[in-house]
Scaffold this active site. Structure first.
Site, PDB file in Angstrom:
ATOM      1  N   ASP A 160       0.843  -1.195   0.000  1.00 31.05           N
ATOM      2  CA  ASP A 160       0.000   0.000   0.000  1.00 31.05           C
ATOM      3  C   ASP A 160       0.883   1.252   0.000  1.00 31.05           C
ATOM      4  O   ASP A 160       2.113   1.154   0.070  1.00 31.05           O
ATOM      5  CB  ASP A 160      -0.919  -0.040   1.233  1.00 31.05           C
ATOM      6  CG  ASP A 160      -2.253   0.638   0.974  1.00 31.05           C
ATOM      7  OD1 ASP A 160      -2.332   1.497   0.079  1.00 31.05           O
ATOM      8  OD2 ASP A 160      -3.225   0.313   1.676  1.00 31.05           O
ATOM      9  N   ASP A 221     -10.471   2.363  -3.142  1.00 29.18           N
ATOM     10  CA  ASP A 221     -10.905   1.063  -2.616  1.00 29.18           C
ATOM     11  C   ASP A 221     -12.337   0.778  -3.063  1.00 29.18           C
ATOM     12  O   ASP A 221     -13.194   1.650  -2.997  1.00 29.18           O
ATOM     13  CB  ASP A 221     -10.906   1.081  -1.078  1.00 29.18           C
ATOM     14  CG  ASP A 221      -9.504   1.006  -0.497  1.00 29.18           C
ATOM     15  OD1 ASP A 221      -8.530   0.992  -1.267  1.00 29.18           O
ATOM     16  OD2 ASP A 221      -9.403   0.954   0.742  1.00 29.18           O
TER      17      ASP A 221
END
Ligand code: NAG
Ligand code: NAG
Length: 413
Positions: A160, A221
């Protein structure tokens, strides 16, 4: 005869021009598996919610179900941990450690368990100082963390990009970790979020991203809703001139997890996600509760003919051909001159509408004199042989998709 075959194989291997992907021999087709984030997020209170908290028990149960309920057999082999598995600090030697209460056996033991089931283990870290949920990040520790993952037997890393610092640190960090993983000698799929974070600051060089990463997130997301799904599809179509050429064996655009089998999508919307994720050559990483999923969603996720479109050896990402009258037509070139075609009804009012699909609408790749047409979703139906100027009337539900396979006569026996 044997020599001819070897010559052919050698020719194919040597003449694979422009294979764009990270050269680690992995993810030659889009990775398939399960990832905890969308469904299980960051529940760390195992007293309050013992069945759903992020713990080794959750992953061991998921591993059991992936084998016993046909998921592994269907191709879903990566069992992936997302954020919130870490302890709040590194150990005395600066090595990462799992939360000792929720992962009492540690990641190595979990990896052994997962491998004993024939599955592979994915883990999560962050290029920056902290993970998105605030656990220790990898910045400053790329070699050590790569080696730790290799020592544990990890097979995939989702990396990430929260708390990355500067653009330079972000980009260097993603490159650095790629090289560090390679140097461990262990084959670890490298899933990046580099373009998602960098595209706000500068133009993304997808050629470069594909040289360092096996897959990469471009956008927000995913959430368990049709609204979120639509945004993902629209974003991908809007950027397809940049995204599609970057994809290929070893290198995939990642529009995020499959949320089929959860709460937010209707049946038609589940069909749309499965069809379009296959057309987009997306990693098929489910985030749902495999311990409790409807037979219908399970059958959709395990549909072998649809998975075959996603996993096609040519590795071409599909693209939108046409948007007209609230319909979208997408196509994906397949090996052997075949084509996958989808039609989505983007109208959200009324009932099923009719779309007239003709062979002449299709963009590239329809090379067949005789085309064998099969509808794969929402239900299977064999139309049979047509010539390349076929015309079909398709009935498509609101927010639903019809997925077809157009097989070229080259491969029809
Ligand atoms: C490391 O990179 C080299 C050169 O691209 C490649 O041949 C090798 O397979 C890679 N090794 C691993 C473990 O990824
Ligand atoms: C993009 O990256 C590739 C590979 O690293 C490089 O050859 C190329 O020059 C870069 N393009 C731009 C516009 O910077």
């Amino acid at each position: 005869m044997k020599c001819v075959w070897w010559a052919l194989i050698a020719a194919v291997v040597l003449c694979m021009p422009g294979v764009p992907g990270l050269n680690n021999g992995l993810a030659l087709t889009p990775p398939m598996g399960w990832l905890h984030w969308e469904r299980f997020m960051c529940e760390t209170d195992c007293v309050k919610d013992p069945t759903n908290c992020i713990s080794e028990q959750l992953f061991m149960q998921m591993a059991d179900v992936m084998v016993s309920n046909g998921w592994l057999k269907a191709g879903y082999k990566y069992l992936c941990i997302d954020d919130c598995w870490l302890a709040t600090h590194r150990d005395a030697n600066n090595r990462l450690q799992a939360d000792p209460t929720r992962f009492p056996g540690g990641i190595k033991k979990l990896a052994d368990y997962v491998h004993a089931h024939g599955l592979l283990l994915g883990i999560y870290q962050d290029v920056g100082k902290q993970t998105c949920a605030g656990y220790p990040g990898s910045q400053g520790f790329y070699e050590l963390d790569a080696q730790t993952f290799a020592d544990w037997g990890v097979d995939l890393l989702k990396f990430d990009g929260c708390y990355y610092g500067t653009l330079e640190q972000l980009e260097d960090g993603y490159r650095h970790m790629s090289i560090a993983l390679n140097r461990t000698g262990r084959h670890i799929v490298y899933s990046c979020e580099w373009p998602f974070y960098s595209r706000r600051l500068s133009k993304v060089n997808y050629t470069e991203v594909a040289e360092y990463c096996n897959s990469w997130r471009n956008f927000d997301d995913i959430q368990d809703s049709w609204t979120s799904l639509k945004t993902m599809i629209d974003f991908t179509a809007a950027l397809q001139d940049q995204l599609v050429p970057a994809a290929g064996p070893g290198a995939w655009n990642d529009p995020d997890m499959l949320v089929i089998g959860n709460f937010g999508l209707s049946w038609d919307q589940e069909v749309t996600q499965m069809a379009l994720w296959s057309i987009m050559a997306a990693p098929l990483l489910m985030s749902n509760d495999l311990r409790d999923i409807s037979p219908r969603s399970k059958a959709l996720l395990q549909n072998q003919e649809v998975i075959a479109i996603n996993q096609d050896s040519l590795g071409a990402q599909g693209y939108r051909v046409l948007k007209v009258d609230s319909f979208e037509l997408w196509e994906k070139p397949l090996a052997g001159g075949s084509l996958a075609v989808s039609v989505t009804n983007r109208k959200e009012i009324g009932g099923a509408r009719c779309f007239i699909l003709s062979g002449s609408m299709l963009g590239k790749g329809l090379a067949c004199k005789k085309c064998y047409l099969t509808q794969l979703l929402p239900t299977r139906y064999e139309y049979g042989s047509y010539n390349a100027t076929f015309v079909l009337q398709l009935s498509v539900n609101p927010s639903g998709t019809v997925l077809l396979k157009v097989e070229s006569d080259i491969i029809i026996k």
